[in-house]
Enzyme design. Structure first.
Site, PDB file in Angstrom:
ATOM      1  N   HIS A   1       0.824  -1.208   0.000  1.00 53.40           N
ATOM      2  CA  HIS A   1       0.000   0.000   0.000  1.00 53.40           C
ATOM      3  C   HIS A   1       0.856   1.255   0.000  1.00 53.40           C
ATOM      4  CE1 HIS A   1       0.497   1.830   4.030  1.00 53.40           C
ATOM      5  NE2 HIS A   1       0.646   0.612   4.501  1.00 53.40           N
ATOM      6  N   CYS A   2       0.220   2.370  -0.385  1.00 53.92           N
ATOM      7  CA  CYS A   2       0.813   3.706  -0.244  1.00 53.92           C
ATOM      8  C   CYS A   2      -0.222   4.554   0.482  1.00 53.92           C
ATOM      9  CB  CYS A   2       1.239   4.280  -1.593  1.00 53.92           C
ATOM     10  SG  CYS A   2      -0.040   4.268  -2.871  1.00 53.92           S
ATOM     11  N   ALA A   3      -0.496   5.756   0.014  1.00 53.38           N
ATOM     12  CA  ALA A   3      -1.512   6.586   0.665  1.00 53.38           C
ATOM     13  C   ALA A   3      -2.910   6.199   0.178  1.00 53.38           C
ATOM     14  CB  ALA A   3      -1.240   8.063   0.412  1.00 53.38           C
TER      15      ALA A   3
END
Length: 264
Positions: free
Chosen positions: A158-160
């Site tokens: 994941h990222c943001a």
């Protein structure tokens, strides 16, 4: 009155973890498919509720790979702790970029946004970012695929928002698994579903014009991913050369990765 986006019945209803999905079922090398329950993607886990965390904990995760930088984490907070799960932070962009981006998104007025994002500049910015991440972050992407190949699965990437940096890391991983580019693109575009979209918060004026100017930053567009693939082809010529020369993946490592993440 705000309506809650409708989530398909086949997906878990997570309150504060957006853009979650299992990559299982995607077509891959030698007629195999991505193994269900082995590779997941999402937005950040910083605001996960107890129920969200309980669901994530039920997946049997070995590792969570977080591609946010310090600027992103300062905005949203660190991921919640999932008992027994290793969290690896592998920033895919510089902290200064994160701080500048979120300041513009959350505080930028119409004039600033017109100058920075108007007349196609937002989409061009995104395409440039995708090119940069695929060509300049080979060490980071190499770490991702090698970490997975070493047995750090099931894994959640994941990222943001779970769209751009996570989208490219997922794309790179899927390329190593022999998933066709059109199938990678189809999964990438799933981030546009209303219930998956990043929930934008602003401290400054939010008018229809502002939302229109910001919209390209929070959309998954085929042109963005195409820019990354074009940059890959221009630099390395073929996917195989990218994987071997760019990421340092040996045939043995690729086979281990496929054994872990693919099923007949």
């Amino acid at each position: 009155m705000t309506q809650t986006p409708q989530v398909p019945a086949t997906e878990p209803l997570l309150a504060n973890v957006l853009n979650f999905r299992d990559l299982g079922g995607l077509p891959a090398a030698d007629g195999r498919r991505v193994r269900p329950g082995a590779l997941f993607r999402s937005g950040h886990l910083a605001h996960a509720t107890e129920e969200d965390a309980a669901f994530l904990g039920s997946l049997g995760l070995h590792t969570v790979l977080d591609f946010r930088n310090e600027g992103d984490i300062a905005q949203e907070g660190p991921d919640v702790t999932l008992p027994g799960v290793r969290n690896l932070n592998v920033p895919m962009t510089d902290p200064a970029d994160g701080k500048e981006f979120w300041r513009m998104v959350r505080e930028g007025g119409p004039e600033l946004l017109r100058t920075a994002l108007g007349e196609g500049r937002a989409a061009q910015r995104m395409e440039n970012t995708y090119r940069d991440v695929i060509t300049a972050r080979t060490a980071e992407h190499s770490r991702v695929v090698h970490t997975l190949a070493e047995g750090s699965v099931p894994a959640l990437l994941h990222c943001a928002a779970g769209k751009d940096r996570a989208g490219l890391a997922i794309a790179v991983t899927l390329l190593a698994l022999g998933v066709p580019r059109d199938a990678i693109e189809a999964d990438y575009l799933e981030s546009n579903a209303p219930h998956r979209r990043y929930r934008l918060k602003r401290s400054a004026e939010t008018s229809p014009e502002v939302l229109e100017l910001l919209s390209p930053l929070f959309e998954a567009r085929a042109g963005y991913l195409a820019a990354a693939f074009t940059a890959l082809d221009e630099r390395w010529g073929t996917t195989d050369r990218y994987l071997t020369e760019g990421l340092g993946l040996t045939a043995a490592t690729r086979e281990r990765l496929r054994d872990l993440l693919l099923t007949d």
